[in-house]
Design a protein around this motif. Structure first.
Motif, PDB file in Angstrom:
ATOM      1  N   ALA A  38       0.776  -1.165   0.049  1.00  0.00           N
ATOM      2  CA  ALA A  38      -0.247  -0.066   0.051  1.00  0.00           C
ATOM      3  C   ALA A  38       0.773   1.290  -0.060  1.00  0.00           C
ATOM      4  O   ALA A  38       2.060   1.281   0.432  1.00  0.00           O
ATOM      5  N   ASP A  39       0.205   2.375  -0.704  1.00  0.00           N
ATOM      6  CA  ASP A  39       1.068   3.506  -0.578  1.00  0.00           C
ATOM      7  C   ASP A  39       0.966   4.351   1.000  1.00  0.00           C
ATOM      8  O   ASP A  39       1.767   5.177   1.142  1.00  0.00           O
TER       9      ASP A  39
ATOM     10  N   SER B 236       9.972   3.432   2.813  1.00  0.00           N
ATOM     11  CA  SER B 236       8.787   3.986   3.596  1.00  0.00           C
ATOM     12  C   SER B 236       9.433   5.148   4.502  1.00  0.00           C
ATOM     13  O   SER B 236      10.320   5.252   4.844  1.00  0.00           O
ATOM     14  N   ALA B 237       8.310   6.137   4.632  1.00  0.00           N
ATOM     15  CA  ALA B 237       8.618   7.009   5.715  1.00  0.00           C
ATOM     16  C   ALA B 237       7.454   7.128   6.792  1.00  0.00           C
ATOM     17  O   ALA B 237       6.349   6.794   6.422  1.00  0.00           O
TER      18      ALA B 237
ATOM     19  N   ALA C 196       8.180   6.523  -2.825  1.00  0.00           N
ATOM     20  CA  ALA C 196       7.917   6.826  -4.357  1.00  0.00           C
ATOM     21  C   ALA C 196       6.468   7.113  -4.703  1.00  0.00           C
ATOM     22  O   ALA C 196       6.421   7.510  -5.878  1.00  0.00           O
ATOM     23  N   ALA C 197       5.436   7.001  -3.679  1.00  0.00           N
ATOM     24  CA  ALA C 197       4.214   7.142  -4.156  1.00  0.00           C
ATOM     25  C   ALA C 197       3.720   8.535  -3.743  1.00  0.00           C
ATOM     26  O   ALA C 197       2.740   9.204  -4.441  1.00  0.00           O
ATOM     27  N   ILE C 198       4.180   8.927  -2.609  1.00  0.00           N
ATOM     28  CA  ILE C 198       3.713  10.056  -1.781  1.00  0.00           C
ATOM     29  C   ILE C 198       4.750  11.050  -1.478  1.00  0.00           C
ATOM     30  O   ILE C 198       5.659  10.603  -0.723  1.00  0.00           O
ATOM     31  N   ASP C 199       4.734  12.363  -2.207  1.00  0.00           N
ATOM     32  CA  ASP C 199       5.999  13.236  -2.114  1.00  0.00           C
ATOM     33  C   ASP C 199       5.421  13.978  -0.409  1.00  0.00           C
ATOM     34  O   ASP C 199       4.450  13.961   0.028  1.00  0.00           O
TER      35      ASP C 199
END
Length: 208
Positions: free
Chosen positions: A30-31, A49-50, A167-170
């Motif tokens: 999941a993003d 991830s963060a 990579a998906a959420i800036d």
């Protein structure tokens, strides 16, 4: 918090589309995940991830409205030694790990521990008829047939964590998501009179 968070983000960023996936079923990963964690658990995001910690809140206990301890402002954990513990498992939480950590050094053992495939609100359904007591976040809204009480000394805490795939959420979108989650939590907390009463008794403004 999830519905409130998504509603706010969709208002701010109407071009976004969300697909909900049960925990552990996401393929590819999941993003975004909104988790309940307990301080000291050692949760560490993996390199792709963060994580961002949001509100931290006390854990209260949900009891049947007719329970003998319902008149206690803050029952002690030892007062609940004979109660079956009902733990929700479908709210992204870490209830079993929190429960084990909390009872490692305590001199009592609960009558039983039952993990239920419910969220924080659904787990209150078996509490109301007296099938057990359930630990719940302090911001849990009251429901008929259930009394929500703080625990003496506030021994248990939870924190809300927003986990995103880099990579998906800036970072800008992460800020929007974090702000929406914080606002959603504040709305929940505002609908929980037991949390307000506890905070009024517990926190005092500094003297000037």
């Amino acid at each position: 918090m999830l519905p409130g968070t998504l509603a706010r983000v969709r208002h701010l960023r109407p071009e976004l589309r969300f697909v909900l996936t049960p925990p552990g079923d996401a393929e590819p990963p999941a993003d975004l995940a909104l988790l309940l964690d307990h301080p000291g658990s050692g949760l560490r995001p993996t390199p792709p991830s963060a994580g961002r910690a949001g509100a931290t809140e006390p854990v209260f206990v949900a009891l049947p409205a007719a329970h003998p301890l319902r008149h206690h402002a803050e029952p002690a954990p030892t007062d609940l030694a004979g109660e079956c513990r009902l733990l929700p498992t479908a709210d992204g939480g870490c209830w079993l790990a929190l429960f084990r950590a909390a009872h490692e050094s305590t001199p009592f053992t609960p009558a039983a521990v039952r993990e239920l495939p419910y969220g924080r609100r659904e787990v209150l359904d078996p509490v109301a008829p007296g099938l057990g007591a359930a630990p719940v976040p302090g911001s849990t809204a009251p429901v008929p047939g259930v009394a929500v009480r703080p625990l003496l000394g506030t021994p248990l805490w939870l924190r809300h964590v927003l986990l995103r795939r880099r990579a998906a959420i800036d970072p800008d979108l992460a800020d929007t998501l974090s702000g929406a989650a914080t606002a959603a939590y504040r709305e929940l907390a505002g609908e929980a009179p037991h949390l307000h009463d506890w905070a009024t008794r517990t926190f005092r403004p500094p003297r000037t």
